[in-house]
Enzyme design. Structure first.
Site, PDB file in Angstrom:
ATOM      1  N   LYS A 154     -41.606 -19.737  20.988  1.00 29.41           N
ATOM      2  CA  LYS A 154     -41.285 -18.379  20.529  1.00 29.41           C
ATOM      3  C   LYS A 154     -39.949 -17.875  21.079  1.00 29.41           C
ATOM      4  O   LYS A 154     -39.144 -17.323  20.355  1.00 29.41           O
ATOM      5  CB  LYS A 154     -42.345 -17.389  21.023  1.00 29.41           C
ATOM      6  CG  LYS A 154     -43.516 -17.212  20.153  1.00 29.41           C
ATOM      7  CD  LYS A 154     -44.461 -16.167  20.745  1.00 29.41           C
ATOM      8  CE  LYS A 154     -44.954 -16.517  22.118  1.00 29.41           C
ATOM      9  NZ  LYS A 154     -44.679 -15.662  23.206  1.00 29.41           N
TER      10      LYS A 154
ATOM     11  N   ARG B 157     -50.141  -8.476  23.932  1.00 22.93           N
ATOM     12  CA  ARG B 157     -50.792  -9.677  24.422  1.00 22.93           C
ATOM     13  C   ARG B 157     -52.297  -9.481  24.536  1.00 22.93           C
ATOM     14  O   ARG B 157     -52.981 -10.292  25.146  1.00 22.93           O
ATOM     15  CB  ARG B 157     -50.232 -10.005  25.804  1.00 22.93           C
ATOM     16  CG  ARG B 157     -49.425 -11.300  25.845  1.00 22.93           C
ATOM     17  CD  ARG B 157     -48.747 -11.356  27.194  1.00 22.93           C
ATOM     18  NE  ARG B 157     -48.430 -12.667  27.637  1.00 22.93           N
ATOM     19  CZ  ARG B 157     -47.195 -13.140  27.697  1.00 22.93           C
ATOM     20  NH1 ARG B 157     -46.167 -12.450  27.264  1.00 22.93           N
ATOM     21  NH2 ARG B 157     -46.979 -14.338  28.199  1.00 22.93           N
TER      22      ARG B 157
ATOM     23  N   ARG C 124     -39.854 -27.271  31.955  1.00 22.11           N
ATOM     24  CA  ARG C 124     -38.940 -26.266  31.409  1.00 22.11           C
ATOM     25  C   ARG C 124     -37.972 -25.757  32.476  1.00 22.11           C
ATOM     26  O   ARG C 124     -38.353 -25.514  33.619  1.00 22.11           O
ATOM     27  CB  ARG C 124     -39.787 -25.102  30.885  1.00 22.11           C
ATOM     28  CG  ARG C 124     -38.993 -23.989  30.265  1.00 22.11           C
ATOM     29  CD  ARG C 124     -39.854 -23.156  29.383  1.00 22.11           C
ATOM     30  NE  ARG C 124     -40.830 -22.344  30.111  1.00 22.11           N
ATOM     31  CZ  ARG C 124     -41.635 -21.472  29.515  1.00 22.11           C
ATOM     32  NH1 ARG C 124     -41.614 -21.328  28.207  1.00 22.11           N
ATOM     33  NH2 ARG C 124     -42.480 -20.768  30.220  1.00 22.11           N
TER      34      ARG C 124
ATOM     35  N   ARG D 234     -38.738 -21.293  36.448  1.00 22.84           N
ATOM     36  CA  ARG D 234     -39.443 -20.035  36.678  1.00 22.84           C
ATOM     37  C   ARG D 234     -40.549 -20.248  37.702  1.00 22.84           C
ATOM     38  O   ARG D 234     -41.229 -21.266  37.683  1.00 22.84           O
ATOM     39  CB  ARG D 234     -40.056 -19.557  35.356  1.00 22.84           C
ATOM     40  CG  ARG D 234     -39.154 -18.625  34.592  1.00 22.84           C
ATOM     41  CD  ARG D 234     -39.684 -18.323  33.239  1.00 22.84           C
ATOM     42  NE  ARG D 234     -41.088 -17.911  33.214  1.00 22.84           N
ATOM     43  CZ  ARG D 234     -41.727 -17.554  32.107  1.00 22.84           C
ATOM     44  NH1 ARG D 234     -41.091 -17.578  30.944  1.00 22.84           N
ATOM     45  NH2 ARG D 234     -42.990 -17.193  32.136  1.00 22.84           N
TER      46      ARG D 234
ATOM     47  N   ARG E 131     -52.287 -19.186  32.884  1.00 21.86           N
ATOM     48  CA  ARG E 131     -51.681 -18.456  31.759  1.00 21.86           C
ATOM     49  C   ARG E 131     -52.348 -18.835  30.434  1.00 21.86           C
ATOM     50  O   ARG E 131     -52.521 -17.999  29.553  1.00 21.86           O
ATOM     51  CB  ARG E 131     -50.172 -18.725  31.716  1.00 21.86           C
ATOM     52  CG  ARG E 131     -49.437 -17.931  32.794  1.00 21.86           C
ATOM     53  CD  ARG E 131     -48.093 -18.513  33.149  1.00 21.86           C
ATOM     54  NE  ARG E 131     -47.143 -18.463  32.070  1.00 21.86           N
ATOM     55  CZ  ARG E 131     -46.035 -19.193  32.034  1.00 21.86           C
ATOM     56  NH1 ARG E 131     -45.743 -20.007  33.043  1.00 21.86           N
ATOM     57  NH2 ARG E 131     -45.212 -19.102  31.030  1.00 21.86           N
TER      58      ARG E 131
HETATM   59  P1  AMP Z   1     -43.725 -14.830  29.551  1.00 17.36           P
HETATM   60  O1  AMP Z   1     -42.289 -14.878  29.999  1.00 17.36           O
HETATM   61  O2  AMP Z   1     -43.878 -14.201  28.197  1.00 17.36           O
HETATM   62  O3  AMP Z   1     -44.415 -16.153  29.664  1.00 17.36           O
HETATM   63  O4  AMP Z   1     -44.475 -13.827  30.568  1.00 17.36           O
HETATM   64  C1  AMP Z   1     -44.543 -14.112  31.948  1.00 17.36           C
HETATM   65  C2  AMP Z   1     -45.613 -13.268  32.606  1.00 17.36           C
HETATM   66  O5  AMP Z   1     -45.272 -11.866  32.494  1.00 17.36           O
HETATM   67  C3  AMP Z   1     -46.999 -13.380  32.002  1.00 17.36           C
HETATM   68  O6  AMP Z   1     -47.721 -14.508  32.494  1.00 17.36           O
HETATM   69  C4  AMP Z   1     -47.624 -12.052  32.453  1.00 17.36           C
HETATM   70  O7  AMP Z   1     -47.993 -12.089  33.822  1.00 17.36           O
HETATM   71  C5  AMP Z   1     -46.448 -11.091  32.323  1.00 17.36           C
HETATM   72  N1  AMP Z   1     -46.410 -10.483  30.971  1.00 17.36           N
HETATM   73  C6  AMP Z   1     -45.508 -10.731  29.972  1.00 17.36           C
HETATM   74  N2  AMP Z   1     -45.784  -9.994  28.884  1.00 17.36           N
HETATM   75  C7  AMP Z   1     -46.888  -9.251  29.195  1.00 17.36           C
HETATM   76  C8  AMP Z   1     -47.676  -8.300  28.498  1.00 17.36           C
HETATM   77  N3  AMP Z   1     -47.417  -7.955  27.222  1.00 17.36           N
HETATM   78  N4  AMP Z   1     -48.733  -7.749  29.147  1.00 17.36           N
HETATM   79  C9  AMP Z   1     -49.028  -8.069  30.409  1.00 17.36           C
HETATM   80  N5  AMP Z   1     -48.343  -8.971  31.125  1.00 17.36           N
HETATM   81  C10 AMP Z   1     -47.282  -9.561  30.531  1.00 17.36           C
END
Ligand code: AMP
Length: 218
Positions: A15, A90, A132, A165, A176
């Site tokens: 994405k 989410r 990654r 990361r 996750r």
């Molecule tokens: P991502 O970069 O999208 O993989 O997000 C990394 C982390 O940020 C996730 O594992 C969550 O802990 C937090 N996070 C990102 N988006 C959300 C969301 N919409 N609601 C709650 N936590 C989020």
């Protein structure tokens, strides 16, 4: 007409990479909650400090925090013509919150968001996550196993040193996915029932998936 796109899919479904490309082509801002949360964590703000504990465990950050961050971002001027939302909502609860935010921002303008679901078997996604690396400067994403990078450890585009990361470890990645299945996956049905969902096959090369995404958002 304002264009509002929402991309949903499991972690590492591509994405982020696809949204960056679409954002460049359409001139719409790429609004990525994960990056906004990481920026808040880096700034040491109160919201960022609270978020940190959840991100490190692969859990969702409390909804009040994410809702505030996303509402502020969607009200910025560069979102006047629309946006591409990546990582929010989410959960079904967040989808209702997004409905309220958009009602407040758009009023009765008749704008209808389109939700694109990245459909992909999850078998190799954890491996994608642990391999990654990302560029802290331009946000480009690389896979050290499947991509040939010009200079090992450095970004092909801006030559900054690539980083892993903190939550891209095997253990946090597993958490996750668990969060994804229990809280995020129900969104697919939720938007499908409302007739707002377009599914794309997210397997295949970056270019192939991008072609499908372009078709889906027309
Ligand atoms: P991502 O970069 O999208 O993989 O997000 C990394 C982390 O940020 C996730 O594992 C969550 O802990 C937090 N996070 C990102 N988006 C959300 C969301 N919409 N609601 C709650 N936590 C989020």
């Amino acid at each position: 007409m304002k264009k509002e796109l929402i991309l949903v899919g499991p972690p590492a479904s591509g994405k982020g990479t696809q949204t960056s490309r679409l954002a460049k082509e359409t001139n719409l801002p790429h609004v990525d909650t994960g990056s906004l949360i990481r920026a808040a964590m880096k700034s040491g703000s109160e919201a960022g400090n609270i978020a940190k504990g959840y991100v490190e465990k692969g859990e969702l950050v409390p909804v009040e925090i994410v809702a505030r961050i996303i509402k502020e971002r969607l009200q910025e001027n560069d979102c006047n013509n629309g946006f591409i939302l990546d990582g929010f909502p989410r959960s079904v609860e967040q989808a209702h919150i997004l409905d309220d935010i958009l009602k407040e921002i758009d009023g009765d303008s008749g704008v209808k968001p389109k939700v694109v679901y990245f459909e992909i078997p999850i078998d190799n996604l954890i491996e994608r996550i642990v391999n990654r690396r990302s560029c802290p400067k331009c946000g480009a994403i690389f896979n050290v196993k499947t991509m040939s990078i010009k200079k090992e450890g450095y970004c092909d585009f801006c030559e900054a040193e690539l980083v892993t990361r903190a939550d891209d470890t095997q253990e946090v990645a597993e958490a996750r996915f668990n969060t994804y299945f229990t809280q995020t996956a129900p969104l697919i049905d939720f938007y499908d029932k409302r007739g707002e969902l377009v599914k794309i096959d997210a397997t295949g090369s970056i270019d192939e998936v991008y072609g499908k995404l372009q078709e889906a958002v027309k």
